[in-house]
Structure formats: C-alpha cells, structure tokens
Design a protein around this motif. Structure first.
Motif, short mmCIF file in Angstrom:
data_model
loop_
_atom_site.label_atom_id
_atom_site.label_comp_id
_atom_site.label_asym_id
_atom_site.label_seq_id
_atom_site.Cartn_x
_atom_site.Cartn_y
_atom_site.Cartn_z
N GLU A 299 0.85 -1.18 -0.24
CA GLU A 299 -0.18 0.04 -0.09
C GLU A 299 0.71 1.21 0.04
OE1 GLU A 299 -2.53 0.06 3.09
OE2 GLU A 299 -3.68 -2.30 2.73
N CYS A 300 1.88 1.06 0.42
CA CYS A 300 2.94 2.61 0.47
C CYS A 300 3.36 2.99 -1.03
CB CYS A 300 4.19 1.93 1.28
SG CYS A 300 3.92 1.77 3.12
N SER A 301 3.20 1.97 -1.87
CA SER A 301 3.81 2.16 -3.44
C SER A 301 2.41 3.41 -4.08
CB SER A 301 3.66 1.03 -4.23
OG SER A 301 2.50 0.29 -4.23
N ILE A 302 1.30 3.38 -3.29
CA ILE A 302 0.19 3.91 -3.76
C ILE A 302 0.26 5.49 -3.06
CG2 ILE A 302 -2.28 4.16 -4.02
CD1 ILE A 302 -2.29 1.05 -4.05
N GLN A 303 0.34 5.47 -1.90
CA GLN A 303 0.44 6.55 -0.98
C GLN A 303 1.41 6.43 -0.01
OE1 GLN A 303 -3.15 7.36 1.04
NE2 GLN A 303 -2.52 9.14 2.20
N SER A 304 2.25 7.66 0.11
CA SER A 304 3.53 7.26 1.07
C SER A 304 3.11 7.02 2.39
CB SER A 304 4.22 9.05 1.09
OG SER A 304 3.30 9.84 1.56
N CYS A 305 4.07 6.20 3.03
CA CYS A 305 3.96 5.70 4.42
C CYS A 305 4.86 6.60 5.34
CB CYS A 305 4.08 4.27 4.37
SG CYS A 305 2.75 3.55 3.40
N PHE A 306 4.48 6.45 6.44
CA PHE A 306 5.69 7.15 7.61
C PHE A 306 5.45 6.12 8.99
CE2 PHE A 306 1.59 9.21 8.09
CZ PHE A 306 1.30 9.18 9.35
N PRO A 307 6.73 6.29 9.51
CA PRO A 307 6.51 5.31 10.74
C PRO A 307 5.75 5.95 11.87
CG PRO A 307 8.61 6.53 10.37
CD PRO A 307 7.88 6.78 9.13
N CYS A 308 5.01 5.07 12.48
CA CYS A 308 4.25 5.46 13.67
C CYS A 308 4.51 4.48 14.61
CB CYS A 308 2.77 5.88 13.38
SG CYS A 308 1.95 4.51 12.45
N GLY A 309 5.49 4.68 15.62
CA GLY A 309 5.66 3.55 16.53
C GLY A 309 6.52 2.52 15.99
N LEU A 312 3.92 1.02 10.31
CA LEU A 312 3.94 1.97 9.17
C LEU A 312 2.58 2.61 9.14
CD1 LEU A 312 6.32 0.64 6.36
CD2 LEU A 312 6.83 2.78 7.99
N CYS A 313 2.37 3.81 8.92
CA CYS A 313 0.94 4.38 8.60
C CYS A 313 0.84 5.42 7.70
CB CYS A 313 0.76 5.23 10.03
SG CYS A 313 0.88 4.30 11.65
N GLN A 314 -0.38 5.56 7.31
CA GLN A 314 -0.81 6.49 6.16
C GLN A 314 -1.94 7.36 6.52
OE1 GLN A 314 -1.97 3.79 3.10
NE2 GLN A 314 -0.10 3.83 2.08
N GLU A 315 -2.07 8.75 5.80
CA GLU A 315 -3.20 9.61 6.44
C GLU A 315 -4.09 9.39 5.29
OE1 GLU A 315 -1.64 13.28 6.37
OE2 GLU A 315 -0.90 13.19 8.49
N ARG A 316 -5.52 8.95 5.82
CA ARG A 316 -6.70 8.97 4.73
C ARG A 316 -7.74 9.77 5.24
NH1 ARG A 316 -6.74 2.27 4.47
NH2 ARG A 316 -4.80 1.79 3.53
N ASN A 317 -8.38 10.21 4.06
CA ASN A 317 -9.68 11.11 4.10
C ASN A 317 -10.76 10.04 4.70
OD1 ASN A 317 -8.15 13.44 3.61
ND2 ASN A 317 -8.47 12.93 1.33
N VAL A 318 -11.36 10.58 5.42
CA VAL A 318 -12.65 9.85 6.14
C VAL A 318 -13.82 10.63 6.13
CG1 VAL A 318 -13.51 8.42 7.78
CG2 VAL A 318 -11.24 8.10 7.37
N THR A 319 -15.02 10.50 5.71
CA THR A 319 -16.23 11.22 5.67
C THR A 319 -17.08 10.63 7.11
OG1 THR A 319 -16.25 11.21 3.26
CG2 THR A 319 -18.32 11.82 4.44
N THR A 320 -17.37 11.68 7.76
CA THR A 320 -18.22 11.36 9.12
C THR A 320 -19.48 12.21 9.03
OG1 THR A 320 -17.02 13.09 10.37
CG2 THR A 320 -16.19 10.83 10.46
N THR A 321 -20.33 11.83 9.63
CA THR A 321 -21.72 12.37 9.72
C THR A 321 -21.90 13.23 11.00
OG1 THR A 321 -22.73 10.91 8.21
CG2 THR A 321 -24.33 12.36 9.64
#
Length: 622
Positions: A299-309, A312-321
């Motif tokens: 998944e890191c090849s589609i969107q850049s990843c960064f270490p978290c603990g 590896l983690c990614q930032e994603r847009n989430v729609t909430t009501t």
C-alpha cells in the motif's frame, strides 16, 4: 306438515316430493303444500332497495323564502361548517399518518425479520401472505414497497420472489378503508353501504390475485413484461416528486413523532439495530484526515507511508456525519422503547381517527341536504348520454388516479370515499371505478419515487414499481372492462347485506382476511412446502366442491343426487348464521344497541322461524 305464512304475503305453490311414504301405485308420493315465497336474505316486497341512494333531506325553507337576516345566518353557518369540515379532514389525515407511524414502531423489526427469511420467500404463496401481513403491520403500502425495493437492490431478494409480495402489498392496503367503515356501524343502512364499499376494494384485489398468482407461477408474465419495459429505456436518476399531502400534514405530525425512513428500509437487511425514531433532523458530512496503520507494505507504493511506533501508517480522508440540530417532536431523547411509544401513538391515533370520522359523518349529514346534496350527487354519479354512457366509469378511474396522485396516498383517498358511500352521496357502482383508479394512482406515485432512486437501486426500483402497476392494470382488464365480469360489485353487496343484519361478521371478515388466514398460511410455509400443500390442498378442494354444488343447486339441481339438492341434511349452524348470532349476542348482552336493533331482531326471528320450517329448510342453499 306445518305451514308457515308470514304476514299477508300470498303464498307460492311448489311441488315437493318426500321419500319413504309409499303407496300402491308409486314409490314416491307427490304432494303440494304452501311455502312462503320469501327468503331471509332477500328484500321484502314493497321495500326500497337498500343499495339505492337514500332520499336526501330538504331544507325547511328555500333561499327565496328566507329574510335578509336568515340568508346571512345561513351563509355564515355554511362557511363555518365548511371550515369545520376542512379542519376535521386535516385531523383525520394526520391521525392516519400517526397511525401508520405507530404500526411501524410496533412492527418494523418484525417486518424486517419476516422479509429476511429467504427460504420462506421462495414459496410464492408464502410471499403473498407476507406482503399482506407486512402491509397490515406497517399500515403503509409505500413502506412495504420500499422494503422490497431495498432487498431487491441489495440482492437479498430476486425480482421473481418480489412479485407475490407486491401482490400481497396491494391486498393489505385495503384494510384501512375497512377499518374506517366500522365507524359507521351505528346506523344499519349506512353501515351496509360503507362496509360494502370497503369490501369491494378488497374483493377486487383478492380476485385479481386468484388469477394473476397462478399465471405468474406458470409463465412469469409480470416479471418478463416489466423486464422488457425497463430494458427498452435508458433510465437516469432524477429528483423525487413533491409529496403534496405531507407538506401540509408535517407541521403537525412532526411535532408528535418523526421516523427515520432509511432505517425502516434498512431493517430488512439487518443493518439497523437501533431505534427508528429520528433524533437529529439536521446533519452534515465532514471530511477528516485520520492516521491508520498499513496492513500490507504494498500500500505504500500507492500513497506514502511514515513510521508510527513500531509500524508504518498512512493518512486517509474519512467522511463522517456530524449531528447539528435535534428534532423537535415530543419523543426526542425519550427513554421509552419503540414498542412503548408505538402503543401510546396507536391508542391516541385510533381515538382521534374514530372521533374525527364520527364528527365528519355527522357534519356531512348536516351539510349535504337539499340542493347542495343534489348537486354533489349528480356531479359524482353523472353518466354520459347514450351511447357514451360506458365512458363514465373510465372517467371515474382517471379521477381516482389523479386524486390519489395529488394526495400521494391511496389509503387516505379510499378512507375519504367510504364515509361518502355510507351517507349515500356516492353509489357503490361509482365508487368501484374510483377505487380502481386509486390503485393505479398509488403505483404511479411509487413509480415516480423509484425514478428518483440512487443509480445502484434505479433499475430494481423501477421494475418493482412497474410490476405493481401492471398487476393493477390486469385487474381492471379482468374485472371491469367487461360489464358482466364486474363480480366485486354483487359480491360486495351480498357481503354488505350480511353485515347489516349480523354486524359481527365485519369483525370476523377483518380478523380472518387480514390476520388469521395469512398467519396460518405463513406458519404452514415455515413448516415447508409439503406441509402447506398437504393442509391447504384439501381445504381448497373442499371449497371448490362447495361452490360447485351451490352452483348446481341453483341452476341444475336435477344433476345432483336428491340428498345434495339442499343443505338440509347438515346441522343448522353449518348453513345459517342465526345460531352463531344467538351465541355471539348472548355473550355481548352488555353492549349498547343501536336505534334500529329491533328491526334486526325481528329479521333474525323471522329467519330462525323460517329455518325451523322443514319445508323451507329443504329448499335453502348453503
């Protein structure tokens, strides 16, 4: 041999043969006796036809005879009565809306559980009774249809399995007019006409089902026809048609309760477990960024990843009501369950419905008299001149469809027609095409609503709506186009005559037609198709045999064995309602009687005396 001669009626001479009395010249002695020529279920000679429109009351003074003060008083009272009638109609419609909400609160989860049993739904007969039961429970054909559309769109239900359910929905919606007719049970002739008017709607639906369901099982006619129509057009999702009636009633009904329509539809798919009472009336969707752990390094090849603990983690847009504003009805944030709220609304809406209906009938009786009533009656029951008189009924079908489309509810339209039938403003022959037009109008409303569905649900919604439309059009072709095949009208009149004499028959009809029989068939369907066929088959054969023997007794008695030429060999309670009536009235002595109860008792005594006469008994059919 005892002789029975009621009143001054001239007796009719008939020939009756008795076996067992042998003479030297013949094995059977023929003798002639005097038998009354009347039958308990027929009208007395000289009496008016109970189905004819009653004589309207005339005003004490004509307009020309009134003084100026009298004219002003007459106009003011008329205007006040008009406003009172409009207000009562508004409350009546609002109470129907609240009644529907009450039934949905009481049974939405039950309806969802019923719809989720795909094994049972694969049986067409079970699908039919499920459509009837769910529509009776939620008191809304639109809600039942929306649940079916949601299930078909979610691939939980096939289009083929949805066809019998739609037929059942069409049958179940006629219960509202039957309930409304019960409010006029205080006056015998009004109840005769009102209940007959409500019964003609249900009889039409049941007769159409008896023809179309076997045809659908054998040839899948409605499924194929609707599929061809849907495939012939390119459909795009559009805007929903405005609901004119709800725009007028929502200011009041939304102060009492609001339901989440999306939650009701999704209850059949099992996606909703919380209350269906709407809490938040204003919401908005917000886009937020969340940090989520990466499950796969690819998944890191589609969107850049960064270490978290340690991962590896990614930032994603989430729609909430986001909930913005609470609703303002009286049950917001209530700790009561849906069942408790439903019971409260059911009691209140039934009280308002019955009270409003009684007041409407009384007000109509006071308004519709003299020249006003004559004008209204002539307009509604008008016929085109010869040779175009046959067009009058078809115009009534169009009017019924348009009026139902305007008010966006077949239940409201039919419930408003039934009291007018009872007080004698609309004849049963004219109400019948109005009801047929109402069936068409409610399907066009559903079709427009289906065209506004999301793209992923559009085809399924439109096909289900077309199935509903074609079913009702087939019913009109079967039971209206040919005048001799308009069987619902004489059947409804016969039913009305019986219920006028034995009013408890109306409750029995309501209980059996919409509850007990569908529940019994549903229970047998759950046990399996073999059990349903083993129990239902003999019952249907027995019913068909009784109908055949009755027809032969009437038209070709010589074709039957002597014993079967009448039902006299059966116990009295099997071919007369009088013993049942005695038992029921004996249990209900404490109930108040209407003003014309003495006439009913006299008629009942006459029938009992008649059936005690063995000569008359031998000539009676079941």
């Amino acid at each position: 041999m005892p002789h029975f001669q009621p009143g001054p009626r001239a007796p009719t001479t008939v020939s009756i043969s008795l076996e067992g009395q042998r003479t030297e010249n013949a094995g059977t002695e023929e003798f002639r006796t005097q038998v009354p020529s009347w039958s308990p279920d027929l009208e007395e000679e000289g009496e008016a036809d109970p189905w004819a429109l009653p004589q309207l009351k005339t005003s004490d003074q004509s307009w020309k005879e009134l003084s100026r003060a009298g004219r002003i008083r007459h106009v003011v009272i008329g205007v006040l009565k008009g406003f009172a009638l409009l207000g009562l109609l508004y409350l009546f419609i609002c109470s129907l809306d609240i009644l529907s909400s009450a039934f949905q609160l009481l049974s939405s989860k039950v309806a969802g559980d019923i719809f989720k049993d795909n094994v049972v739904l694969s049986n067409p007969v079970a699908g039919l009774v499920i459509g009837v039961l769910v529509t009776v429970l939620v008191q809304s054909s639109s809600t039942s249809s929306s649940i079916v559309v949601s299930m078909v769109s979610s691939k939980l239900l096939t289009v083929r399995a949805s066809v019998p359910i739609i037929m059942g929905v069409n049958v179940g919606t006629s219960i509202t007019s039957t309930l409304v007719s019960m409010a006029q049970s205080g006056a015998r002739d009004e109840f005769r006409r009102a209940f007959g008017g409500s019964a003609v709607h249900g009889i039409f639906n049941w007769l159409t089902v008896l023809v179309m369901l076997p045809l659908e099982i054998a040839a899948r006619a409605l499924e194929k026809l609707s599929g061809l129509v849907v495939g012939a057009f390119t459909l795009n999702s559009g805007e929903r048609a405005p609901d004119i009636l709800k725009v007028l009633t929502q200011p009041l009904t939304h102060l009492i309760v609001q339901l989440d329509s999306k939650a009701i539809s999704e209850s059949a798919t099992g996606n909703v477990t919380h209350s269906i009472i709407k809490q938040w009336c204003v919401t908005r969707e917000e886009m937020t960024v969340e940090t989520v752990p990466v499950k796969n390094i690819s998944e890191c090849s589609i969107q850049s990843c960064f270490p978290c603990g340690t991962t590896l983690c990614q930032e994603r847009n989430v729609t909430t009501t986001v909930n913005v504003e609470l609703c303002h009805h009286i049950f917001v944030s209530s700790t009561l369950t849906d069942l408790a709220i439903g019971l409260i609304l059911l009691a209140g809406s039934l009280l308002a419905l019955c009270s409003g209906l009684v007041l409407i009938v009384r007000l109509l009786n006071s308004v519709l008299h003299g020249q006003i009533a004559q004008v209204v009656r002539k307009v509604i029951n008008a016929e085109f001149p010869f040779p175009f008189g046959w067009l009058s009924g078809y115009l009534a079908i169009v009017v019924g469809a348009i009026m139902t489309f305007v008010v966006q509810s077949s239940s409201v339209f039919t419930a408003a027609i039934v009291p007018l039938i009872g007080i004698g403003v609309i004849s049963l022959d004219r109400a019948y095409p109005l009801f047929l037009g109402s069936n068409i109008g409610t399907t066009t409303t559903a079709l427009l609503a289906a065209l506004a569905s999301p793209a992923e649900m559009l085809l399924s919604a439109v096909q289900v709506s077309l199935i509903h439309l074609f079913f009702n059009m087939a019913g009109i072709l079967l039971w209206y186009v040919v005048p001799t095949l308009r069987l619902p009208i004489p059947l409804a009149k016969k039913f009305g005559n019986v219920t006028a004499l034995y009013r408890w028959v109306a409750g029995v009809y309501l209980l059996f037609s919409f509850f007990l029989i569908p529940l019994a068939v549903f229970g047998l369907s759950v046990a399996g198709g073999v059990v349903l066929a083993a129990v239902g088959g003999p019952v249907l054969v027995l019913l068909a045999l009784v109908i055949l023997i009755n027809a032969l007794q009437r038209h070709r008695p010589a074709w039957l064995p002597r014993r079967l030429r009448s039902w006299a060999f059966l116990p009295l309670w099997l071919h007369s309602l009088q013993p049942w009536d005695r038992a029921i009235t004996a249990c209900c002595r404490c109930c108040p009687h209407s003003e014309d109860e003495d006439a009913a008792d006299a008629a009942g005594d006459k029938e009992a005396h008649c059936f005690e006469n063995p000569v008359v008994l031998a000539s009676q059919r079941l």
